[in-house]
Design a protein around this motif. Structure first.
Motif, PDB file in Angstrom:
ATOM      1  N   VAL A 116       0.861  -1.186   0.000  1.00 56.50           N
ATOM      2  CA  VAL A 116       0.000   0.000   0.000  1.00 56.50           C
ATOM      3  C   VAL A 116       0.901   1.240   0.000  1.00 56.50           C
ATOM      4  CG1 VAL A 116      -1.713   1.288   1.338  1.00 56.50           C
ATOM      5  CG2 VAL A 116      -1.815  -1.215   1.250  1.00 56.50           C
TER       6      VAL A 116
ATOM      7  N   ALA B 179      -6.016  -3.443   0.417  1.00 55.88           N
ATOM      8  CA  ALA B 179      -5.354  -4.326  -0.547  1.00 55.88           C
ATOM      9  C   ALA B 179      -4.146  -3.647  -1.176  1.00 55.88           C
ATOM     10  CB  ALA B 179      -6.351  -4.737  -1.626  1.00 55.88           C
ATOM     11  N   ALA B 180      -3.366  -4.449  -1.837  1.00 56.71           N
ATOM     12  CA  ALA B 180      -2.155  -3.938  -2.489  1.00 56.71           C
ATOM     13  C   ALA B 180      -2.518  -2.926  -3.572  1.00 56.71           C
ATOM     14  CB  ALA B 180      -1.377  -5.096  -3.097  1.00 56.71           C
ATOM     15  N   ASP B 181      -1.596  -2.038  -3.805  1.00 61.11           N
ATOM     16  CA  ASP B 181      -1.738  -1.008  -4.829  1.00 61.11           C
ATOM     17  C   ASP B 181      -2.831   0.004  -4.556  1.00 61.11           C
ATOM     18  OD1 ASP B 181       0.478  -1.494  -6.424  1.00 61.11           O
ATOM     19  OD2 ASP B 181      -0.517  -3.201  -7.362  1.00 61.11           O
ATOM     20  N   CYS B 182      -3.252   0.118  -3.314  1.00 65.42           N
ATOM     21  CA  CYS B 182      -4.058   1.273  -2.944  1.00 65.42           C
ATOM     22  C   CYS B 182      -3.078   2.423  -2.708  1.00 65.42           C
ATOM     23  CB  CYS B 182      -4.847   1.011  -1.662  1.00 65.42           C
ATOM     24  SG  CYS B 182      -6.250  -0.088  -1.910  1.00 65.42           S
TER      25      CYS B 182
ATOM     26  N   GLU C  95      -8.342  -3.641  -4.149  1.00 62.54           N
ATOM     27  CA  GLU C  95      -7.103  -3.258  -4.846  1.00 62.54           C
ATOM     28  C   GLU C  95      -7.299  -2.000  -5.701  1.00 62.54           C
ATOM     29  OE1 GLU C  95      -8.741  -6.055  -5.378  1.00 62.54           O
ATOM     30  OE2 GLU C  95      -9.266  -6.167  -7.501  1.00 62.54           O
ATOM     31  N   GLY C  96      -6.253  -1.204  -5.705  1.00 68.70           N
ATOM     32  CA  GLY C  96      -6.207  -0.069  -6.610  1.00 68.70           C
ATOM     33  C   GLY C  96      -7.061   1.123  -6.215  1.00 68.70           C
TER      34      GLY C  96
ATOM     35  N   PRO D  69     -12.858  -2.301  -5.910  1.00 70.40           N
ATOM     36  CA  PRO D  69     -11.619  -2.101  -6.665  1.00 70.40           C
ATOM     37  C   PRO D  69     -11.619  -0.808  -7.479  1.00 70.40           C
ATOM     38  CG  PRO D  69     -12.464  -4.327  -6.987  1.00 70.40           C
ATOM     39  CD  PRO D  69     -13.491  -3.591  -6.212  1.00 70.40           C
ATOM     40  N   ARG D  70     -10.462  -0.192  -7.500  1.00 72.44           N
ATOM     41  CA  ARG D  70     -10.162   0.961  -8.363  1.00 72.44           C
ATOM     42  C   ARG D  70     -11.082   2.162  -8.189  1.00 72.44           C
ATOM     43  NH1 ARG D  70      -9.527  -3.653 -10.513  1.00 72.44           N
ATOM     44  NH2 ARG D  70     -11.612  -3.691 -11.395  1.00 72.44           N
TER      45      ARG D  70
END
Ligand code: UD1
Ligand code: CA
Length: 478
Positions: free
Chosen positions: A259, A276-279, A295-296, A312-313
């Motif tokens: 993160v 989640a990863a890539d936040c 994620e995201g 997500p996103r």
């Protein structure tokens, strides 16, 4: 190893003089919850039955802050020390209880359930009668000191105030977690005497009593290694330091898991949050309670989120406040949006600036981009809510529901006077006040016909002794 046959006593009756507060110390909040709630949660990991909480100062409020089904409360009044408190707690155990008793203090809010479990396992493996957790500190401050004999066996605990200079130089301290055989505990507590600097009954004195009675092989100090986990909170400064420690640990863990925290020093993220990863979390963000970010997710900055699930996103622009709600995937929220409890966005939604939602369910792709209040409303998919649309949900006594179907165009400045229903594929002309059901596919408008009076402005200005172009009034305004 089994954790059955354990009871717990948590001492939380003290006022906490060093906090300089009207509130009981254990009610002061750490990372958004009272210290006592954290202490109880850690102890509950051992599934003790019962968990006795010794209360005194602000007993009712402390009881209310405890959220545990098998908690019982013992009132300690007046508060005559930790030994006296443990004695009060013991009174709440069933008379025939013969297991181990875990005793901890309510002002140790960082202790982990897994550590207590390892402690109990060690106690049982060594077949000890009394174990307590000690730790070696570079700065042992005012903690009780662990005194050992020439062979290195635990002899006793001496409180800082009662310690000699030589004893004060000892760096092994008592953290304040004990497991004691219930029979030994009963008899040891009965023997305590308030012969010390504070004229109090010290729980710590049971160590010397246990050793005298059972021999040193039955008394164990279990060495812990994380000083943060066992820090006792006695002052506001210690509280703030602990908050910073926990926060830093949460942030570290998140960054390690992928993160991005643009500025960790202004990221306030609860331990329960799942991110989640890539936040990417921008500056000045509070993520409180049990938030879940898929994620995201991108949060630009200055956001306050509590118990929010974000798909997500999603992209949260500057200034989002959201509480107890669900934001579906790839939605765009803000800048400056207020999503109140019960908001549920199905996904691909847009909630723009100065939009407030409450108990509002929006179908996939529905947008409200500017200046709206959507409360107690169910709105279908792919509907566009124009600027300034208001659900008129409150009649002064009750709240009423608004329903809007799929693929509608709700024009700017529309009011929907609830309870009311608008079908699907409806076109609402701007400035409409909807007061009754609108069928599918209709155009609805409630306009007054537009009228013009030619030359009216000149007459108006003349009546006010103004010039034909209104310049006198403009001059007056300056
Ligand atoms: C205590 C220990 C000390 C240890 C330290 C660890 C004693 C005598 N000393 O000192 O050896 O190093 O904790 O943090 O136990 N309480 C009651 N009733 C009372 C007094 C206290 O319920 O009459 C509760 C308080 O609410 C608090 C806990 O017991 O949650 C500990 O009391 P506190 O006064 O903070 O003890 P310390 O001086 O820190
Ligand atoms: Ca303390």
């Amino acid at each position: 190893m089994t954790t059955s046959n354990v009871a717990a006593i948590i001492l939380a009756a003290g006022k906490g003089t060093r906090m300089r507060s009207e509130r009981a110390k254990v009610l002061h909040e750490l990372c958004g919850e009272p210290m006592i709630a954290r202490a109880v949660r850690a102890v509950a990991a051992l599934k003790p039955d019962p968990i006795v909480i010794v209360v005194g100062h602000q007993a009712r409020e402390v009881e209310a802050a405890v959220n545990s089904s098998n908690a019982r409360f013992a009132l300690q009044e007046p508060q005559r020390g930790t030994g006296d408190a443990a004695r009060c707690g013991l009174g709440q155990l069933p008379a025939d209880f013969t297991g181990d008793v875990l005793i901890t203090y309510g002002d140790m809010p960082a202790i982990k359930g897994s550590t207590l479990r390892a402690f109990l396992d060690a106690h049982r493996k060594r077949a000890a009668k009394l174990s307590f957790i000690s730790i070696i500190l570079e700065d042992p401050a005012a903690y009780g000191r662990v005194i050992r004999d020439a062979r290195g066996n635990v002899d006793k605990i001496v409180e800082f105030r009662d310690a000699s200079p030589a004893e004060r130089a000892i760096k092994e301290i008592n953290t304040g977690c004990y497991i004691v055989d219930s029979a030994l505990l009963r008899s040891a507590l009965a023997e305590l005497k308030p012969a010390n600097a504070q004229d109090e009954y010290y729980l710590t004195d049971i160590v010397a009593i246990a050793r005298a009675r059972c021999g040193n092989e039955k008394v164990e100090a279990w060495a812990a290694d994380d000083p943060v986990e066992f820090a006792g909170i006695n002052s506001r400064e210690e509280l703030a330091n602990m908050e910073a420690e926990i926060r830093a640990a949460v942030n570290r863990k998140l960054m390690q898991s992928g993160v991005t925290l643009v500025d960790p020093s202004t990221a306030y993220i609860s331990e329960q949050a799942e991110i989640a990863a890539d936040c990417v979390i921008g500056p000045n963000v509070q993520i409180l309670g049990a938030c879940k970010l898929a994620e995201g997710v991108r949060i630009d900055g200055t956001a306050w989120l509590s118990n929010v699930t974000i798909g997500p996103r999603c992209h949260l622009k500057l200034g989002v406040r959201a509480e107890d709600c669900i934001i579906g995937e790839e939605s765009e929220i803000g800048p400056f949006a207020n999503l109140r409890a019960g908001t549920e966005l199905a996904g691909h939604n847009r909630i723009g600036n100065f939009v407030e939602t409450k108990k509002a369910r929006l179908g996939r792709g529905t947008k409200a981009s500017h200046l709206s209040y959507l409360g107690d409303a169910t709105i279908g998919a792919d509907t566009n809510i124009g600027c300034g649309v208001i659900t008129v949900n409150y009649d002064g006594y009750e709240k009423h529901h608004t329903e809007i179907g799929d693929r509608c165009m709700v024009g700017c400045d529309t009011q929907l006077v609830a309870p009311v229903k608008v079908g699907s594929d409806v076109y609402v002309a701007s400035g409409t006040t909807i007061i009754r059901e609108v069928p599918d596919g209709a155009l609805v408008m409630s306009h007054h016909p537009q009228r013009e009076k030619s030359g009216w402005m000149a007459t108006w200005r003349k009546r006010h002794n103004d010039s034909p172009d209104g310049s006198l009034r403009r001059k007056k305004d300056q």
